[in-house]
Scaffold this motif. Structure first.
Motif, mmCIF file in Angstrom:
data_model
loop_
_atom_site.group_PDB
_atom_site.id
_atom_site.type_symbol
_atom_site.label_atom_id
_atom_site.label_comp_id
_atom_site.label_asym_id
_atom_site.label_seq_id
_atom_site.Cartn_x
_atom_site.Cartn_y
_atom_site.Cartn_z
ATOM 1 N N THR A 210 3.217 -5.600 -3.800
ATOM 2 C CA THR A 210 3.874 -4.518 -4.529
ATOM 3 C C THR A 210 4.053 -4.905 -5.998
ATOM 4 O O THR A 210 3.841 -4.090 -6.901
ATOM 5 C CB THR A 210 5.247 -4.197 -3.874
ATOM 6 N N ASP B 161 1.868 2.168 -0.083
ATOM 7 C CA ASP B 161 2.353 0.899 0.449
ATOM 8 C C ASP B 161 2.256 0.900 1.972
ATOM 9 O O ASP B 161 2.627 1.883 2.617
ATOM 10 C CB ASP B 161 3.814 0.686 0.014
ATOM 11 N N LYS C 248 10.968 -11.943 3.206
ATOM 12 C CA LYS C 248 11.152 -11.286 1.921
ATOM 13 C C LYS C 248 12.561 -11.302 1.471
ATOM 14 O O LYS C 248 13.450 -11.230 2.282
ATOM 15 C CB LYS C 248 10.658 -9.852 1.896
HETATM 16 MG MG MG Z 1 5.274 -4.601 -0.700
#
Ligand code: MG
Ligand code: ATP
Length: 360
Positions: A134, A185, A360
């Motif tokens: 991203t 995405d 993440k």
């Molecule tokens: Mg991403």
């Protein structure tokens, strides 16, 4: 190395303010370095020569206010104007080179078109969570000063059951008419359903429409799709993209770079980076950055400017332990995540919409 004549020519054209000649000479220099097999140097020369160029006339330096999605589009397309640059990304050299080239190709579209060539504008970024996919879309937008339009795929599917293909049509019309980076995405959500025996039909229809639209000319825009699960994308999907970039978990060098950046402003001279890298193995770049932030916060609150190896390792361990919360526990009640997370691929199934998310 460049010949003396080439160097003199470069300096002279710069001194005379002859930008066109300067650019042409820099490009020649890049071409001759390329021939000698110095591709990385050639790429950097092209990149810097190009950065010095005025943007072509039709490329506005600021996104136009029209770029904000309106009406129906606003429901499933969000606009942002990132300031992230390619330099902010920590990636292997070959990915950096490809991305820099994409930027150049877009900037130099006219030059390519004069020779019947098209810039590459359909990119698939594939790899584990937290590796910068991203962020790459943001960096392309920031670098080109294009708006970033993020397509809210999941919202699109659930909100517009039965009409998703029409909504996709609207998005691709915008791709054609409103210049931007269009980020789809996690397209594996669509691809997973394709051909599956028990699929509900809708997801497959959407994927087929998506692929069909992707075949069309993207106009001035770049379409970026991302996936965590490249293995479920078949050839029919992959061949639609001009470029498929494989993202991976960071190696020792990337770990050090990411951590170092996050700890800028602190004294890190005593940090044993090899130990740090060892303790970060299997973690994503996003995890490393988060652990760096954690170590920085603790140093600030402890009134210290010095970062010790042990503190960084402790922050990495804290970060790692967070994953076990998301991954649940095995039959004995102990975390399962770390034993199954492997370099370059993710084998964990988690609940919720993000299949395969581990970090993440
Ligand atoms: Mg991403
Ligand atoms: N390659 C990278 N270089 C620099 N920072 C990174 C990189 N990868 C991740 N980060 C850091 O982690 C954050 C999250 O990364 P990003 O959202 O781009 O990951 P992703 O690959 O899109 O993950 P996901 O598959 O979960 O969507 C970034 O905002 C950045 O702070």
């Amino acid at each position: 190395m460049a010949s003396a004549q080439q160097l003199i020519g470069l300096v002279k054209s710069h001194a005379e303010g002859d930008e066109k000649r300067f650019f042409d000479l820099a490009m020649q220099l890049a071409a001759s370095e390329e021939q000698k097999g110095h591709s990385r140097l050639a790429e950097q020369l092209r990149q810097w020569a190009d950065a010095g160029q005025q943007p072509p006339k039709q490329v506005a330096t600021r996104p136009t206010p029209l770029a904000a999605p309106r009406g129906d589009l606003a429901g499933f397309l969000s606009a942002s104007y990132p300031t992230t640059r390619l330099n902010d990304l920590i990636l292997p050299a070959h990915l950096e080179d490809e991305l820099a080239h994409i930027v150049i190709e877009t900037r130099m579209t006219e030059r390519l078109e004069e020779k019947g060539l098209r810039p590459r504008r359909r990119l698939l970024l594939a790899g584990p969570p937290g590796t910068g996919k991203t962020l790459t879309a943001e960096a392309l937008a920031g670098e080109l000063k294009f708006p970033l339009f993020t397509v809210l795929l999941h919202g699109l599917i659930t909100k517009f059951m039965g009409e998703t293909a029409q909504k996709l049509r609207m998005i691709f019309d915008a791709v054609h008419t409103t210049r931007g980076i269009y980020l789809f995405d996690e397209i594996d959500a669509l691809a997973a359903a394709r051909g599956a025996e028990n699929d509900i039909g809708e997801a497959r229809r959407i994927l087929n429409s998506f692929l069909q639209f992707l075949d069309e000319n993207t106009g001035p825009s770049i379409v970026v799709a991302t996936t965590n699960l490249p293995e479920i994308l078949d050839r029919a999907v992959l061949r639609r993209f001009d470029l498929v970039l494989p993202y991976e978990l960071p190696d020792a060098g990337a770990i050090e770079k990411a951590m170092h950046r996050r700890l800028r402003g602190f004294q890190t001279a005593g940090v044993e980076w090899r130990d740090v890298a060892r303790h970060a193995e299997g973690l994503s770049t996003a995890d490393v950055v988060a652990a760096g932030e954690d170590a920085a916060r603790r140093a600030v609150l402890g009134n210290s400017e010095v970062i010790e190896t042990a503190a960084v390792i402790a922050s990495l361990a804290r970060r790692r332990s967070l994953h076990s919360i998301g991954a649940g526990a095995n039959a004995e009640g102990s975390p399962t995540l770390h034993s199954v997370q492997r370099r370059g691929s993710t084998r964990v199934q988690t609940k919720g919409r993000r299949v395969g998310k581990t970090s993440k």
